[in-house]
Design a protein around this motif. Structure first.
Motif, PDB file in Angstrom:
ATOM      1  N   CYS A 119     -25.268 -73.360  11.748  1.00 30.06           N
ATOM      2  CA  CYS A 119     -26.427 -72.895  11.000  1.00 30.06           C
ATOM      3  C   CYS A 119     -26.090 -71.569  10.323  1.00 30.06           C
ATOM      4  N   VAL A 120     -26.240 -71.518   9.016  1.00 28.46           N
ATOM      5  CA  VAL A 120     -25.948 -70.302   8.262  1.00 28.46           C
ATOM      6  C   VAL A 120     -27.253 -69.772   7.675  1.00 28.46           C
ATOM      7  N   TYR A 121     -27.706 -68.619   8.197  1.00 27.18           N
ATOM      8  CA  TYR A 121     -28.982 -68.042   7.781  1.00 27.18           C
ATOM      9  C   TYR A 121     -28.872 -67.117   6.582  1.00 27.18           C
ATOM     10  N   GLN A 122     -27.762 -66.449   6.435  1.00 28.64           N
ATOM     11  CA  GLN A 122     -27.635 -65.447   5.381  1.00 28.64           C
ATOM     12  C   GLN A 122     -27.177 -66.049   4.048  1.00 28.64           C
ATOM     13  N   ILE A 123     -27.213 -67.372   3.949  1.00 29.42           N
ATOM     14  CA  ILE A 123     -26.757 -68.027   2.728  1.00 29.42           C
ATOM     15  C   ILE A 123     -27.561 -67.554   1.513  1.00 29.42           C
ATOM     16  N   GLY A 124     -28.849 -67.292   1.697  1.00 32.62           N
ATOM     17  CA  GLY A 124     -29.689 -66.850   0.573  1.00 32.62           C
ATOM     18  C   GLY A 124     -29.215 -65.560  -0.060  1.00 32.62           C
ATOM     19  N   SER A 125     -28.818 -64.597   0.758  1.00 33.69           N
ATOM     20  CA  SER A 125     -28.323 -63.336   0.190  1.00 33.69           C
ATOM     21  C   SER A 125     -26.887 -63.479  -0.307  1.00 33.69           C
ATOM     22  N   ASN A 126     -26.132 -64.395   0.287  1.00 34.97           N
ATOM     23  CA  ASN A 126     -24.731 -64.541  -0.105  1.00 34.97           C
ATOM     24  C   ASN A 126     -24.508 -65.363  -1.370  1.00 34.97           C
ATOM     25  N   VAL A 127     -25.524 -66.065  -1.835  1.00 31.28           N
ATOM     26  CA  VAL A 127     -25.375 -66.824  -3.095  1.00 31.28           C
ATOM     27  C   VAL A 127     -25.928 -66.047  -4.287  1.00 31.28           C
ATOM     28  N   LYS A 128     -26.188 -64.776  -4.108  1.00 25.90           N
ATOM     29  CA  LYS A 128     -26.789 -63.951  -5.161  1.00 25.90           C
ATOM     30  C   LYS A 128     -25.999 -64.013  -6.472  1.00 25.90           C
ATOM     31  N   ILE A 129     -24.708 -63.784  -6.431  1.00 30.38           N
ATOM     32  CA  ILE A 129     -23.903 -63.739  -7.660  1.00 30.38           C
ATOM     33  C   ILE A 129     -23.857 -65.099  -8.364  1.00 30.38           C
ATOM     34  N   PRO A 130     -23.566 -66.205  -7.652  1.00 24.59           N
ATOM     35  CA  PRO A 130     -23.604 -67.493  -8.360  1.00 24.59           C
ATOM     36  C   PRO A 130     -24.984 -67.816  -8.945  1.00 24.59           C
ATOM     37  N   VAL A 131     -26.057 -67.466  -8.251  1.00 23.89           N
ATOM     38  CA  VAL A 131     -27.402 -67.725  -8.761  1.00 23.89           C
ATOM     39  C   VAL A 131     -27.650 -66.901 -10.016  1.00 23.89           C
ATOM     40  N   GLU A 132     -27.322 -65.615  -9.970  1.00 18.22           N
ATOM     41  CA  GLU A 132     -27.507 -64.771 -11.159  1.00 18.22           C
ATOM     42  C   GLU A 132     -26.676 -65.299 -12.332  1.00 18.22           C
ATOM     43  N   ASN A 133     -25.444 -65.720 -12.065  1.00 17.83           N
ATOM     44  CA  ASN A 133     -24.599 -66.270 -13.127  1.00 17.83           C
ATOM     45  C   ASN A 133     -25.179 -67.563 -13.696  1.00 17.83           C
ATOM     46  N   SER A 134     -25.800 -68.373 -12.866  1.00 12.98           N
ATOM     47  CA  SER A 134     -26.396 -69.622 -13.364  1.00 12.98           C
ATOM     48  C   SER A 134     -27.521 -69.333 -14.352  1.00 12.98           C
ATOM     49  N   TYR A 135     -28.318 -68.298 -14.082  1.00 10.21           N
ATOM     50  CA  TYR A 135     -29.379 -67.921 -15.014  1.00 10.21           C
ATOM     51  C   TYR A 135     -28.792 -67.388 -16.319  1.00 10.21           C
ATOM     52  N   LYS A 136     -27.690 -66.651 -16.243  1.00 11.43           N
ATOM     53  CA  LYS A 136     -27.031 -66.150 -17.455  1.00 11.43           C
ATOM     54  C   LYS A 136     -26.535 -67.307 -18.316  1.00 11.43           C
ATOM     55  N   ILE A 137     -25.930 -68.293 -17.672  1.00 11.27           N
ATOM     56  CA  ILE A 137     -25.431 -69.461 -18.417  1.00 11.27           C
ATOM     57  C   ILE A 137     -26.590 -70.174 -19.101  1.00 11.27           C
ATOM     58  N   GLU A 138     -27.675 -70.391 -18.384  1.00 15.64           N
ATOM     59  CA  GLU A 138     -28.849 -71.045 -18.984  1.00 15.64           C
ATOM     60  C   GLU A 138     -29.398 -70.230 -20.143  1.00 15.64           C
ATOM     61  N   SER A 139     -29.406 -68.928 -20.003  1.00 14.77           N
ATOM     62  CA  SER A 139     -29.900 -68.056 -21.063  1.00 14.77           C
ATOM     63  C   SER A 139     -29.026 -68.140 -22.307  1.00 14.77           C
ATOM     64  N   ILE A 140     -27.719 -68.153 -22.121  1.00 18.25           N
ATOM     65  CA  ILE A 140     -26.793 -68.260 -23.257  1.00 18.25           C
ATOM     66  C   ILE A 140     -27.000 -69.572 -23.990  1.00 18.25           C
ATOM     67  N   VAL A 141     -27.077 -70.660 -23.249  1.00 14.31           N
ATOM     68  CA  VAL A 141     -27.249 -71.979 -23.865  1.00 14.31           C
ATOM     69  C   VAL A 141     -28.586 -72.055 -24.599  1.00 14.31           C
ATOM     70  N   ALA A 142     -29.644 -71.511 -24.013  1.00 20.57           N
ATOM     71  CA  ALA A 142     -30.973 -71.574 -24.618  1.00 20.57           C
ATOM     72  C   ALA A 142     -31.106 -70.678 -25.841  1.00 20.57           C
ATOM     73  N   SER A 143     -30.292 -69.638 -25.938  1.00 18.00           N
ATOM     74  CA  SER A 143     -30.439 -68.673 -27.037  1.00 18.00           C
ATOM     75  C   SER A 143     -29.743 -69.102 -28.322  1.00 18.00           C
ATOM     76  N   GLN A 144     -28.988 -70.148 -28.303  1.00 18.30           N
ATOM     77  CA  GLN A 144     -28.254 -70.596 -29.484  1.00 18.30           C
ATOM     78  C   GLN A 144     -29.221 -71.210 -30.494  1.00 18.30           C
ATOM     79  N   GLU A 145     -28.970 -70.915 -31.808  1.00 23.47           N
ATOM     80  CA  GLU A 145     -29.861 -71.468 -32.825  1.00 23.47           C
ATOM     81  C   GLU A 145     -29.092 -72.352 -33.791  1.00 23.47           C
ATOM     82  N   SER A 146     -28.491 -71.779 -34.810  1.00 18.62           N
ATOM     83  CA  SER A 146     -27.840 -72.572 -35.854  1.00 18.62           C
ATOM     84  C   SER A 146     -26.582 -73.280 -35.346  1.00 18.62           C
ATOM     85  N   ILE A 147     -25.784 -72.566 -34.618  1.00 17.78           N
ATOM     86  CA  ILE A 147     -24.575 -73.153 -34.028  1.00 17.78           C
ATOM     87  C   ILE A 147     -24.746 -73.006 -32.525  1.00 17.78           C
TER      88      ILE A 147
END
Length: 184
Positions: A119-147
């Motif tokens: 049982c791993v309890y601290q997984i929520g705090s330890n996935v902080k960087i991958p979670v933040e990076n996933s939001y950045k990737i989604e933001s980049i993809v969503a912000s594209q317009e013409s190209i």
């Protein structure tokens, strides 16, 4: 012809894994029901967690994601990004459980689960960087317009090394204590 037989083998393998997974999930739910008689145990099976343990007297809950691996599998554990995001959003109320299945068709008894669940309890705090990076990737993809930048397979996963689980994983009895502490 070879390609057709390969597809059939893949389908058989998928069905086998699905049946094994169901047996593990049913065994774990039975264990939860016996260990947490005063709480509601809900098996969800998809989305950000597999199980929700809820205290009906106060509405507090605890989420659990189960990863079941073959006895000789030492590959990284994979979490869907939705699971990692939920763990990160509710770090005190989320645990990642890993069970290494025994060889053969051995029945998963409560004793086996007690002895072998990690049982791993601290997984929520330890996935902080991958979670933040996933939001950045989604933001980049969503912000594209013409190209646009396109992700053809938008599936994001978080990979967790098994030595992390081995080092930080706690036994099942500590999960009981944690759940009671958080949702009592």
């Amino acid at each position: 012809m070879h390609q057709a037989s390969s597809i059939i083998e893949d389908e058989k393998d998928f069905e086998f894994k699905k049946q094994v997974g169901k047996k593990v999930e049913d065994s774990l739910k039975a264990l939860f029901v016996s260990e947490f008689p005063n709480y509601e145990i809900n098996y969800i099976g998809k989305g950000p967690y597999d199980y929700l343990i809820k205290n009906p007297s106060n509405g507090k809950s605890y989420s659990i994601e189960l990863k079941s691996i073959k006895h000789d599998n030492y590959d990284d554990i994979r979490m869907a990004i939705s699971q990692a995001r939920h763990a990160h959003a509710y770090p005190e109320n989320y645990a990642l459980l890993v069970i290494r299945r025994p060889e053969g068709n051995t029945i998963l008894t409560n004793e086996y689960l007690h002895a072998n669940l990690k049982c791993v309890y601290q997984i929520g705090s330890n996935v902080k960087i991958p979670v933040e990076n996933s939001y950045k990737i989604e933001s980049i993809v969503a912000s594209q317009e013409s190209i646009k930048l396109s992700l053809e397979d938008p599936t994001m996963k978080v990979f967790i090394r098994q030595d992390y689980i081995k080092t930080l994983g706690k036994p099942f009895d500590s999960l009981k204590e944690k759940v009671h502490e958080v949702i009592k």
